[in-house]
Design an enzyme around this catalytic site. Structure first.
Site, PDB file in Angstrom:
ATOM      1  N   GLU A 131       0.841  -1.193   0.000  1.00 49.98           N
ATOM      2  CA  GLU A 131       0.000   0.000   0.000  1.00 49.98           C
ATOM      3  C   GLU A 131       0.881   1.249   0.000  1.00 49.98           C
ATOM      4  OE1 GLU A 131      -1.585   1.422   3.815  1.00 49.98           O
ATOM      5  OE2 GLU A 131      -1.493  -0.651   4.482  1.00 49.98           O
ATOM      6  N   CYS A 165      -3.415  -3.286   4.346  1.00 47.66           N
ATOM      7  CA  CYS A 165      -2.478  -4.350   4.752  1.00 47.66           C
ATOM      8  C   CYS A 165      -2.849  -5.717   4.173  1.00 47.66           C
ATOM      9  CB  CYS A 165      -2.426  -4.431   6.276  1.00 47.66           C
ATOM     10  SG  CYS A 165      -2.087  -2.847   7.036  1.00 47.66           S
ATOM     11  N   HIS A 300      -2.519 -10.267  11.674  1.00 40.76           N
ATOM     12  CA  HIS A 300      -2.022  -8.960  11.253  1.00 40.76           C
ATOM     13  C   HIS A 300      -1.876  -8.140  12.538  1.00 40.76           C
ATOM     14  CE1 HIS A 300      -1.525  -5.067   9.627  1.00 40.76           C
ATOM     15  NE2 HIS A 300      -2.690  -4.636  10.088  1.00 40.76           N
TER      16      HIS A 300
HETATM   17  N1  ACO Z   1       0.307   2.816  30.867  1.00 39.20           N
HETATM   18  C1  ACO Z   1      -0.287   1.718  30.356  1.00 39.20           C
HETATM   19  N2  ACO Z   1      -1.287   1.788  29.422  1.00 39.20           N
HETATM   20  C2  ACO Z   1      -1.662   3.014  29.013  1.00 39.20           C
HETATM   21  C3  ACO Z   1      -1.099   4.188  29.521  1.00 39.20           C
HETATM   22  C4  ACO Z   1      -0.058   4.055  30.486  1.00 39.20           C
HETATM   23  N3  ACO Z   1       0.552   5.126  30.994  1.00 39.20           N
HETATM   24  N4  ACO Z   1      -1.693   5.239  28.911  1.00 39.20           N
HETATM   25  C5  ACO Z   1      -2.611   4.737  28.039  1.00 39.20           C
HETATM   26  N5  ACO Z   1      -2.588   3.394  28.117  1.00 39.20           N
HETATM   27  C6  ACO Z   1      -3.390   2.451  27.340  1.00 39.20           C
HETATM   28  C7  ACO Z   1      -4.815   2.861  27.180  1.00 39.20           C
HETATM   29  O1  ACO Z   1      -5.595   2.512  28.312  1.00 39.20           O
HETATM   30  C8  ACO Z   1      -5.192   2.086  25.944  1.00 39.20           C
HETATM   31  O2  ACO Z   1      -5.412   0.744  26.272  1.00 39.20           O
HETATM   32  P1  ACO Z   1      -6.867   0.078  26.117  1.00 39.20           P
HETATM   33  O3  ACO Z   1      -7.312   0.354  24.715  1.00 39.20           O
HETATM   34  O4  ACO Z   1      -6.601  -1.359  26.377  1.00 39.20           O
HETATM   35  O5  ACO Z   1      -7.714   0.732  27.125  1.00 39.20           O
HETATM   36  C9  ACO Z   1      -3.907   2.113  25.121  1.00 39.20           C
HETATM   37  O6  ACO Z   1      -2.877   2.449  26.021  1.00 39.20           O
HETATM   38  C10 ACO Z   1      -3.929   3.112  23.990  1.00 39.20           C
HETATM   39  O7  ACO Z   1      -4.301   4.336  24.530  1.00 39.20           O
HETATM   40  P2  ACO Z   1      -5.376   5.259  23.816  1.00 39.20           P
HETATM   41  O8  ACO Z   1      -5.535   6.506  24.598  1.00 39.20           O
HETATM   42  O9  ACO Z   1      -6.602   4.464  23.483  1.00 39.20           O
HETATM   43  O10 ACO Z   1      -4.543   5.527  22.485  1.00 39.20           O
HETATM   44  P3  ACO Z   1      -4.755   6.599  21.386  1.00 39.20           P
HETATM   45  O11 ACO Z   1      -6.150   7.036  21.245  1.00 39.20           O
HETATM   46  O12 ACO Z   1      -3.799   7.666  21.671  1.00 39.20           O
HETATM   47  O13 ACO Z   1      -4.350   5.778  20.039  1.00 39.20           O
HETATM   48  C11 ACO Z   1      -4.568   4.015  18.430  1.00 39.20           C
HETATM   49  C12 ACO Z   1      -4.309   4.371  19.897  1.00 39.20           C
HETATM   50  C13 ACO Z   1      -6.030   4.293  18.092  1.00 39.20           C
HETATM   51  C14 ACO Z   1      -4.257   2.555  18.229  1.00 39.20           C
HETATM   52  C15 ACO Z   1      -3.624   4.884  17.531  1.00 39.20           C
HETATM   53  O14 ACO Z   1      -2.296   4.567  17.812  1.00 39.20           O
HETATM   54  C16 ACO Z   1      -3.879   4.686  16.043  1.00 39.20           C
HETATM   55  O15 ACO Z   1      -4.756   5.325  15.477  1.00 39.20           O
HETATM   56  N6  ACO Z   1      -3.065   3.804  15.352  1.00 39.20           N
HETATM   57  C17 ACO Z   1      -3.215   3.554  13.904  1.00 39.20           C
HETATM   58  C18 ACO Z   1      -4.462   2.776  13.566  1.00 39.20           C
HETATM   59  C19 ACO Z   1      -4.346   1.291  13.800  1.00 39.20           C
HETATM   60  O16 ACO Z   1      -3.269   0.754  14.003  1.00 39.20           O
HETATM   61  N7  ACO Z   1      -5.504   0.592  13.721  1.00 39.20           N
HETATM   62  C20 ACO Z   1      -5.546  -0.858  13.852  1.00 39.20           C
HETATM   63  C21 ACO Z   1      -6.120  -1.613  12.655  1.00 39.20           C
HETATM   64  S1  ACO Z   1      -5.824  -0.876  11.095  1.00 39.20           S
HETATM   65  C22 ACO Z   1      -4.148  -0.996  10.690  1.00 39.20           C
HETATM   66  O17 ACO Z   1      -3.562  -2.038  10.707  1.00 39.20           O
HETATM   67  C23 ACO Z   1      -3.433   0.213  10.313  1.00 39.20           C
END
Ligand code: ACO
Length: 510
Positions: A131, A165, A300
């Protein structure tokens, strides 16, 4: 109708077995790291249907530099543990402006060809899943044809496939289908998946990564794609997409992408289980498939924590489909309260997630955790991600441990396209067997990961910025240091005024 189907399938299995015996007898002297010549395969093919079609050899490439996620947490000013515990990521590999999708794929294909003594003429199909689009017309595949020039082989089918992906899996299916089809000319297929996963600054950035995987596909493989066992789910969704063709970055709805991933997982598992049951009924067994039927399960991996949650979800699926599941003791002990939950209502239900994460921890550690070696150390490679997980499993087990097991695989590409399928591992564990040789070719994976160079987060951010500003330029000479690359890596030397790209191979000892 279904009985006729079952009977005819049984007939195919029986006659297939006879053909397999014959084709094994004919091909066995030629198996091993020095693969059979194309003509030997073609001779075998002319009077026998190819059997045990799957992966014969597999090669992984990842960048030689990484950033520590713990340091990135500090640099980004987020709470300690957010990336390392919350997302389950340890390190993230990334490329400088010296590498692009063409160079990644050139490197991994050449490495596969060299390490397996493959003649250019032995390849009849080459598919690329990616991609990472740097040209709206010219395929990566055509760039890779440079590697076949010396052999004079231009008769190589296959082209690029794109959907987030998922392109690598589509390519693998195409390659296996070709070998099993009337179009097959007896030669091998090569599947290449590669991507550079980069995000704009913000919450998605720590879920980047980069790398490429090449797979040699043919008959009598140590990893056979199980016939008829593919559960696919495709749907329209705007969870992650790349509409801005001038940017390397995607538009991401992170939360929606996770929900889409979970729902595609449920759907694919359900279809896979149905097909599995139909096959089993043909063999007189009526049990529904569960996680017990997989010795390993690879996913994945956008980030490792999502995979652990996905594994727990499969256990939830198993639990909900077994009304008689014992909740007094054993695997499902204490889960009675969740007996009537509806799958589609649980995507963000933390109570369900927590309970099933806890209940599945032990089997997750056995069946999936080892597959996360590359993902936690290198990040999301996009199309190669699930095959990097497969390589991680293969790098950590012996032939005796893996022989005759089933490895389940879940492939997801946003937008969305997803499949669950499985590999059957060969029972042949002889020291010179294809399985033993495949495993030994991957056994240095942990060592290779350790040999990478750490880069500080501010240098990483500067490299990302430079790439943002220059990745689309004509008349550009990359600035990244060549001597930091692994020996044997192809790199970009120049983009000329007509956007034509030139590459060289880093060979410090030549
Ligand atoms: N210690 C431990 N855990 C923590 C801490 C900390 N200090 N702070 C946050 N966390 C945890 C949260 O509780 C959360 O866990 P949970 O979901 O089990 O509750 C996790 O860390 C992530 O925190 P969020 O605040 O939910 O993260 P954020 O909104 O900032 O972003 C996301 C996470 C959505 C995965 C982002 O990185 C993203 O958009 N990534 C790209 C998209 C992606 O990978 N999608 C997956 C499928 S598609 C693909 O393959 C591209």
């Amino acid at each position: 109708m279904s009985r006729i189907f079952t009977r005819s399938r049984r007939y195919i299995q029986l006659t297939g077995e006879l053909r397999r015996q014959r084709s094994l007898r004919e091909l066995s002297p030629a198996l091993g790291r020095s693969f059979a010549s194309a003509s030997a395969l073609f001779k075998a093919r002319s009077d026998s249907w190819p059997q045990d079609v799957g992966i014969l050899a597999l090669e992984v490439y990842f960048p030689s530099q990484y950033v520590e996620q713990q340091e990135l947490e500090k640099y980004d000013g987020v709470d300690a543990g957010k990336y390392t515990v919350g997302l389950g990521q340890t390190r993230m590999g990334f490329c400088s402006d010296r590498e692009d999708i063409n160079s990644l794929c050139l490197t991994v294909v050449q490495r596969l060809m060299e390490r397996n003594n493959l003649q250019g003429s032995s390849i009849g199909r080459l598919e690329v899943g990616t991609e990472t689009i740097i040209d709206k017309s010219k395929a990566v595949k055509t760039v890779l044809m440079q590697l076949f020039e010396d052999s004079g082989n231009t008769d190589i089918e296959g082209i690029d496939t794109t959907n987030a992906c998922y392109g690598g899996t589509a390519s693998l299916f195409n390659a296996a289908n070709w070998v099993e089809s009337s179009s097959w000319d007896g030669r091998y297929a090569l599947v290449v998946c590669g991507d550079i996963a980069v995000y704009a600054t913000g919450s998605a950035r720590p879920t980047g990564g980069a790398g490429a995987v090449a797979m040699l596909v043919g008959p009598n493989a140590p990893l056979t794609l199980e016939r008829g066992l593919r559960g696919t789910h495709m749907q329209h969704a705007y969870d992650f997409y790349k509409p801005d063709l001038s940017s390397e970055y995607p538009v991401v709805d992170g939360k929606l992408s996770i929900e889409c991933y979970f729902s595609a997982l449920d759907q694919c598992y359900s279809v896979y289980r149905r097909k599995f049951s139909e096959q089993r009924q043909g063999d007189g067994v009526s049990d529904l498939l569960t996680l017990n039927d997989f010795q390993h399960m690879v996913f994945h991996t956008p980030f490792c924590k999502l995979v652990q949650k996905s594994f727990a979800r499969l256990m939830l699926n198993d639990f909900l489909s077994d009304p008689n599941a014992n909740t007094e003791s054993g695997l499902y002990q204490g889960l009675q309260a969740f007996r009537n939950v509806k799958l589609a209502e649980t995507y963000s239900n933390k109570e369900v997630e927590k309970a099933f994460l806890k209940a599945s921890q032990g089997i997750f550690n056995q069946k999936t955790k080892p597959s996360l070696l590359l993902s936690t150390q290198n990040g999301n490679m996009y199309t190669p991600s699930v095959y990097g997980c497969l390589a991680s499993v293969l790098s950590q087990y012996s032939a005796q441990q893996l022989a005759d097991t089933r490895i389940g695989a879940f492939s997801y590409g946003s937008g969305l396209a997803a499949s669950m399928f499985s590999f059957r591992v060969s029972p042949n564990t002889a020291p010179d067997s294809p399985l033993t040789q495949l495993l030994s070719s991957l056994s240095d994976l942990p060592e290779r990961l350790e040999s990478r160079k750490p880069v500080k987060p501010d240098d990483f951010a500067n490299i990302m910025k430079l790439k943002e500003e220059t990745h689309h330029l004509a008349n550009y000479t990359p600035q990244g240091t060549v001597s930091d690359l692994f020996p044997g890596t192809w790199y970009l030397t120049r983009v000329d005024e007509k956007y034509r790209r030139s590459y060289s191979r880093y060979q410090p000892n030549k």
